[in-house]
Design an enzyme around this catalytic site. Structure first.
Site, PDB file in Angstrom:
ATOM      1  N   ASP A  13       0.814  -1.223   0.000  1.00 50.77           N
ATOM      2  CA  ASP A  13       0.000   0.000   0.000  1.00 50.77           C
ATOM      3  C   ASP A  13       0.848   1.274   0.000  1.00 50.77           C
ATOM      4  O   ASP A  13       0.645   2.170   0.836  1.00 50.77           O
ATOM      5  CB  ASP A  13      -0.944   0.015   1.210  1.00 50.77           C
ATOM      6  N   GLU A 186     -11.170   0.463  -4.017  1.00 48.29           N
ATOM      7  CA  GLU A 186     -10.571   0.862  -2.747  1.00 48.29           C
ATOM      8  C   GLU A 186      -9.396   1.792  -3.042  1.00 48.29           C
ATOM      9  O   GLU A 186      -9.172   2.213  -4.176  1.00 48.29           O
ATOM     10  CB  GLU A 186     -10.094  -0.371  -1.960  1.00 48.29           C
TER      11      GLU A 186
END
Length: 561
Positions: A13, A186
């Protein structure tokens, strides 16, 4: 050329920002502390682990594996000359109610001190912040959907944040459901460029159908238009419609032609010279098992803006590349994390982590000179206070060696070397007290998806007057443990760099490296494998073990086969 991944091992991420000539990239840390590692570079080729954002701001004790700190957003506000980090603490995923609390902190210096956390909202995960050129701030995130009959996991929402009131303005408003039909949208990042608000998202789930997409609008709250190409970064080219399937693994979309899999969850940075680079999540699985022992890693791609204002990877393909052209920046080599640590410099190196608690709460490098002393606490299966000092595994061709001075008196005392995915999946070579043998002994304990196996056939009596060298050797798909007494030169000092030993003897069987992965472990999903040293005192929480050194030798030129 830059060879990917740039951050090997558990580094998912990524979020990148620039201040002047310095580039900073933050990654997720989940249940591990210190939290939110920040890497630094001046040329996007050489990187150093510079700092961690989260120390004592959160309480992660008792959180299950793969919960904790998710998807940090690191930004630099030039108008304020200040760094901001937005992060979420995932508390529960029970029954698909994702209970996450999102916070924002800031600092004048990337190394802190950081401000006290300000609560934003709990609408959903992957929150991030835009500092608009008019001074206003906006928070964008996934809005997690729980209602029957609605597409899962949800849509992207945005709200304004008032820094004076330290509160969001109104409720988050839904603005986007995706540029493709891959579903599982997302990881939104909102940026502003040439009068457009660009919304970068991940779609397809953080598995084998992962991709990065963009949309844009003249207004923060929309309406947004989709990139006509659909996605600009992926590991698999397809036009799948997976909106009805919220599962994120999507094994059927594995692309055998690509070394880098699961590519998505990205952020970009524009360079002063006009170049653009994208950092993104990726993974390298064992094939055909499709198990990613090293977890989700970080890669980088060179990109450019098209004439009509959309982000494109250089070349003719949106597929993530293993090798990427270097930017036109002056080379700036940075020091690598040392492989050999003899604990002589009076501090713990940045590469060490512990599950749910800070390493300094149980590890001391000053209690005994040239050693790290670990105070034993609960069992390694605990979610509370566990004394594990570990490094991220960055290659499946790695040898880790240590030496321990430990004197157990009851069977609740143990210390040694551990290969640890989570509290329900690990192998521990330990020195403990054997009532059967009437003294100290070595043995292996294996926890596999919650099932404990005490490998009694490995039990070996050892001499308490000598330190024990312990080693674990990863050879691709297999790893094994070995041990020996530490060699000394007669003065009590270990010989020749403290690594000359009598012949190391393998203890126990070979273990399957691939099983220590997101895909195999039932209780975790998003992290990676660690290797470290550990001590337990399940009676009084006071028995200590002294470790003389920690040697981590990884061959990162080899991939995962």
């Amino acid at each position: 050329m830059i060879t990917n991944p740039i951050f090997k091992g558990f580094n998912p991420d990524p979020c990148i920002c620039r201040k002047g000539d310095d580039y900073y990239c933050a990654v997720s840390s989940f249940e591990w502390l210190p939290g939110i590692p920040v890497y630094h570079s001046r040329d996007l080729v050489h990187w150093e682990l510079l700092t961690h954002v989260i120390t004592d701001q959160v309480d992660l004790k008792r959180l299950p594996s793969a919960k904790g700190i998710w998807a940090p957003c690191l930004t630099y506000c030039e108008a304020e000359d200040r760094f901001y980090v937005v992060y979420g603490v995932m508390n529960s995923m029970n029954s698909r109610y994702f209970d996450v609390d999102n916070y924002v902190i800031s600092a004048a210096d990337i190394c802190g001190p950081w401000s006290e956390p300000v609560y934003l909202h709990s609408a959903g995960f992957d929150a991030s912040m835009l500092h608009d050129d008019d001074g206003r701030k906006y928070v964008v995130s996934l809005e997690w959907e729980t209602r029957e009959g609605y597409e899962k996991p949800g849509v992207i929402c945005v709200c304004e944040y008032d820094p004076a009131q330290k509160h969001i303005v109104g409720y988050p408003q839904r603005i986007w459901r995706g540029s493709t039909d891959r579903g599982c949208i997302e990881a939104p990042h909102l940026t502003k460029r040439n009068g457009y608000y660009y919304l970068m998202c991940a779609e397809g789930g953080t598995g084998y159908n992962h991709c990065a997409t963009m949309a844009r609008s003249r207004h923060v709250f929309g309406p947004y238009e989709a990139d006509p190409q659909g996605y600009f970064l992926t590991s698999t080219i397809n036009n799948s419609n997976e909106r009805a399937d919220p599962d994120h693994w999507k094994f059927k979309y594995f692309n055998p032609e690509s070394v880098l899999q699961k590519s998505g969850h990205a952020s970009y940075v524009d360079l002063p010279n006009g170049e653009t680079y994208v950092v993104h999540l990726t993974a390298r699985p064992f094939v055909p098992d499709l198990r990613c022992t090293l977890g989700r890693e970080t890669a980088i791609q060179k990109a450019q803006w098209s004439v009509d204002g959309w982000l494109r990877l250089t070349g003719d393909s949106p597929l993530a590349q293993l090798e990427v052209p270097e930017p036109n920046l002056p080379a700036c080599p940075l020091p690598d994390m040392p492989s050999w640590d003899d604990f002589d410099d009076g501090r713990l190196h940045l590469c060490y982590y512990a599950p749910r608690i800070l390493p300094e709460s149980f590890a001391s490098v000053t209690a005994r000179p040239s050693y790290v002393r670990l105070r034993g606490q609960e069992s390694r299966t605990s979610l509370h206070k566990v004394s594990i000092l570990a490094r991220k595994l960055t290659s499946v061709y790695t040898t880790v060696t240590t030496a321990v001075d430990f004197h157990p008196e009851v069977y609740q005392h143990s210390a040694g070397l551990i290969v640890y995915y989570d509290n329900q999946n690990y192998v521990n070579l330990r020195k403990t007290y054997s009532q059967t043998l009437g003294g100290s002994a070595l043995s292996l304990v294996h926890i596999e998806n919650g099932t404990k196996t005490e490998m009694l056939d490995t039990r070996t009596a050892v001499d308490d007057s000598q330190e024990i060298v312990m080693q674990v050797v990863f050879s691709g798909r297999k790893f094994h443990f070995a041990w020996a007494y530490k060699c000394t030169d007669g003065s009590g000092d270990a010989c020749h760099g403290k690594l000359k030993t009598s012949e190391l003897k393998q203890i126990g069987p070979d273990f399957d490296t691939s099983k220590f992965s997101d895909e195999y472990c039932k209780f975790g999903e998003f992290t990676g494998l660690f290797v470290g040293i550990t001590c337990a005192d399940r009676l009084l929480h006071e028995r200590c073990a002294d470790f003389d050194f920690f040697n981590y030798e990884a061959d990162e030129t080899k991939g995962v086969e």
